[in-house]
Design an enzyme around this catalytic site. Structure first.
Site, PDB file in Angstrom:
ATOM      1  CE  LYS A   1      18.851   4.149 -12.690  1.00 31.37           C
ATOM      2  NZ  LYS A   1      19.659   5.151 -11.965  1.00 31.37           N
TER       3      LYS A   1
ATOM      4  CG  ASP B   1      20.369   2.055 -10.043  1.00 30.38           C
ATOM      5  OD1 ASP B   1      20.687   3.239  -9.892  1.00 30.38           O
ATOM      6  OD2 ASP B   1      19.385   1.555  -9.475  1.00 30.38           O
TER       7      ASP B   1
ATOM      8  CG  PHE C   1      24.542  -4.774   2.967  1.00 34.05           C
ATOM      9  CD1 PHE C   1      24.874  -5.783   2.069  1.00 34.05           C
ATOM     10  CD2 PHE C   1      23.324  -4.835   3.614  1.00 34.05           C
ATOM     11  CE1 PHE C   1      23.996  -6.831   1.834  1.00 34.05           C
ATOM     12  CE2 PHE C   1      22.444  -5.885   3.379  1.00 34.05           C
ATOM     13  CZ  PHE C   1      22.776  -6.884   2.487  1.00 34.05           C
ATOM     14  N   GLY C   2      25.237  -2.107  -0.137  1.00 31.39           N
ATOM     15  CA  GLY C   2      25.689  -2.279  -1.517  1.00 31.39           C
ATOM     16  C   GLY C   2      26.826  -1.324  -1.819  1.00 31.39           C
TER      17      GLY C   2
ATOM     18  CB  VAL D   1      25.389   3.660  -2.943  1.00 31.12           C
ATOM     19  CG1 VAL D   1      25.177   5.044  -2.364  1.00 31.12           C
ATOM     20  CG2 VAL D   1      25.207   3.672  -4.458  1.00 31.12           C
ATOM     21  CB  ALA D   2      25.762   1.359   1.830  1.00 31.16           C
ATOM     22  CD1 TRP D   3      32.841  -0.995   0.798  1.00 33.88           C
ATOM     23  CD2 TRP D   3      32.893   0.042  -1.197  1.00 33.88           C
ATOM     24  NE1 TRP D   3      34.144  -0.994   0.353  1.00 33.88           N
ATOM     25  CE2 TRP D   3      34.193  -0.369  -0.867  1.00 33.88           C
ATOM     26  CE3 TRP D   3      32.668   0.710  -2.405  1.00 33.88           C
ATOM     27  CZ2 TRP D   3      35.282  -0.124  -1.703  1.00 33.88           C
ATOM     28  CZ3 TRP D   3      33.748   0.948  -3.241  1.00 33.88           C
ATOM     29  CH2 TRP D   3      35.029   0.537  -2.892  1.00 33.88           C
TER      30      TRP D   3
HETATM   31  N1  GLU Z   1      22.799   4.485 -11.218  1.00 36.56           N
HETATM   32  C1  GLU Z   1      23.566   5.642 -10.874  1.00 36.56           C
HETATM   33  C2  GLU Z   1      22.640   6.808 -10.629  1.00 36.56           C
HETATM   34  O1  GLU Z   1      21.529   6.623 -10.144  1.00 36.56           O
HETATM   35  C3  GLU Z   1      24.714   5.914 -11.830  1.00 36.56           C
HETATM   36  C4  GLU Z   1      24.346   6.091 -13.265  1.00 36.56           C
HETATM   37  C5  GLU Z   1      25.556   6.214 -14.192  1.00 36.56           C
HETATM   38  O2  GLU Z   1      26.697   6.206 -13.733  1.00 36.56           O
HETATM   39  O3  GLU Z   1      25.321   6.318 -15.398  1.00 36.56           O
HETATM   40  O4  GLU Z   1      22.968   7.943 -10.847  1.00 36.56           O
END
Ligand code: GLU
Length: 441
Positions: free
Chosen positions: A118, A158, A231-232, A234-236
């Protein structure tokens, strides 16, 4: 845990994430003396390495700005480091260590060969212009590019990092490295190496997982009332798939409050979520302003205050407290699938589990995002691109397999499933075995 607390005092998110996993695996770990002998847990809880760097850039007023950038390469036992980049003012090493740790297990669950990582920065995208975002991304990549590579470490998006940011980052990477392959970042645009459905994948995968969980419990998502935080991106995707499956999304929320949508969100409202994210205003009230009469904004309230069947936290870690969990139950909620990474506080998880509310953790529910990143890597390596149907079918298969792994390792004596335990043990066993087989390194 005592050893870790002494070594990393104050790193609360990281310690919380480790604690949850260690609690789940205790029993199975004690059945494997070979893990103990190789000090697997002691090795697994620390990242392989952390890069920290200063990022200096110039804002639109001509003023010099300085931020901190990081890449936490957590574990590469089952494949190259893989995980997103988070741009948020609250980013700290503790936050990225928790996310890298979670990512390691999540990636193991996808069945694809990806290690965990990360990264990110305390850069705050709120209120920034497109030009400022671009200059920051370029300055960030000026440092990051030496740490990553298509066979070493493949970042993605992310919180605060979506398609626009990945574009700016990829452009700068190519300029610096003079390598024009498409494999160093995922979440790319569809015309330059990105996978179809990657933007939707985390939300879609979460709903596929939810479907399997409901099916196992003898229930169906159709006509159910769903509340979603955030509303980013992921929510979308979650709203889109929930609507496709016949559920009614009756609320979305943001840092400023909640938008209640009594008749359920429409496709038009779902599309507008993309504009809300791109504006960098970070205000959910904009939805109510755009759709007066359909959406009603309540300042200072969370999505968890709205009556529902299913709650989907899709925003940030620890966004759902024990009190929120109690309010959800009082409002009729009987299922919570955590889509954000560690979205629920430990007290909330225990409350759900002790009160008969179906609960599944983020590392299983949201793994469709990184799984589709893995599919993007496969397409890049083969220099081709699959159709939406092909990607969607594979995503569905992967989510089904993750659900099966949770059931395999998490089924209780009474036949119900402890999804937290199931996901943690399944991920742990895979990473631990890979570490063991590759020796003491
Ligand atoms: N940030 C996303 C997660 O928490 C995706 C990470 C990625 O696609 O490498 O899994």
């Amino acid at each position: 845990m005592a050893m870790l607390q002494a070594k990393h005092p104050g790193e609360s998110e990281y310690l919380q994430a480790v604690q949850e996993v260690l609690e789940s695996i205790e029993e199975i770990y004690n059945q494997h003396p070979e893990f103990e002998k190789a000090k697997i847990v002691e090795r697994m809880v620390e990242p392989d390495r952390i890069f920290t760097f200063r990022v200096t850039w110039v804002d639109d007023r001509g003023e010099v700005q300085s931020n901190l950038g990081y890449r936490v390469q957590f574990n590469s036992a089952i494949g190259p480091y893989k995980g997103g980049l988070r741009f948020h003012r609250a980013v700290t090493p503790s936050m990225l260590k928790f996310l890298g740790f979670e990512q390691t297990f999540k990636n193991a669950l996808t069945t694809l060969p990806m290690g965990g990582a990360k990264g990110g920065s305390d850069f705050d995208p709120v209120g920034k212009s497109d030009a400022e975002i671009m200059r920051f991304c370029q300055a960030f990549m000026l440092e990051l590019w030496r740490c990553i590579g298509p066979d070493q470490d493949i970042p993605a998006g992310d919180v605060g990092v979506g398609g626009r940011e990945i574009g700016f980052l990829n452009g700068m990477y190519q300029k610096l490295a003079r390598e024009y392959h498409t494999g160093v970042l995922t979440g790319k645009g569809a015309t330059w190496g990105g996978s179809i459905l990657r933007p939707e994948a985390t939300g879609f995968g979460a709903l596929y997982f939810t479907q399997h969980l409901l099916h196992k419990a003898g229930k169906d998502i159709k006509d159910k009332k769903v509340v979603i935080s955030g509303f980013g991106n992921v929510a979308w995707g979650a709203v889109k798939k929930a609507m496709q499956l016949g559920a009614k999304v009756v609320a979305i929320s943001g840092p400023d409050g909640v938008c209640v949508v009594p008749d359920g969100m429409t496709a038009e409202m779902n599309d507008y979520m993309l504009d809300m994210r791109a504006s960098n205003r970070n205000m959910v009230e904009d939805m109510a302003v755009k759709f007066p009469g359909k959406a009603q904004f309540i300042a200072g309230k969370k999505a968890w205050s709205v009556p529902c069947d299913i709650a989907l936290p899709c925003a940030f870690q620890n966004e759902l407290s024990e009190d929120d969990a109690k309010e959800l139950k009082a409002n009729g909620c009987w299922c919570c699938c955590e889509v954000s990474n560690m979205g629920c506080q430990p007290g909330a998880i225990h409350f759900f589990q002790n009160n008969g509310i179906l609960f599944a953790p983020g590392k299983a529910v949201n793994a469709g995002g990184v799984a589709t990143s893995g599919l993007e890597m496969t397409q890049n390596a083969a220099h081709l691109s699959w159709t939406a149907q092909e990607v969607d079918d594979r995503l569905h298969q992967i989510m089904q397999s993750i659900h099966e792994q949770c059931v395999k390792f998490g089924t209780r004596a009474d036949g119900s499933v402890d999804y937290v335990k199931g996901a943690n043990i399944a991920g742990f066993m895979k990473v631990a075995t890979a570490m063991l087989e590759q020796g003491i390194i």
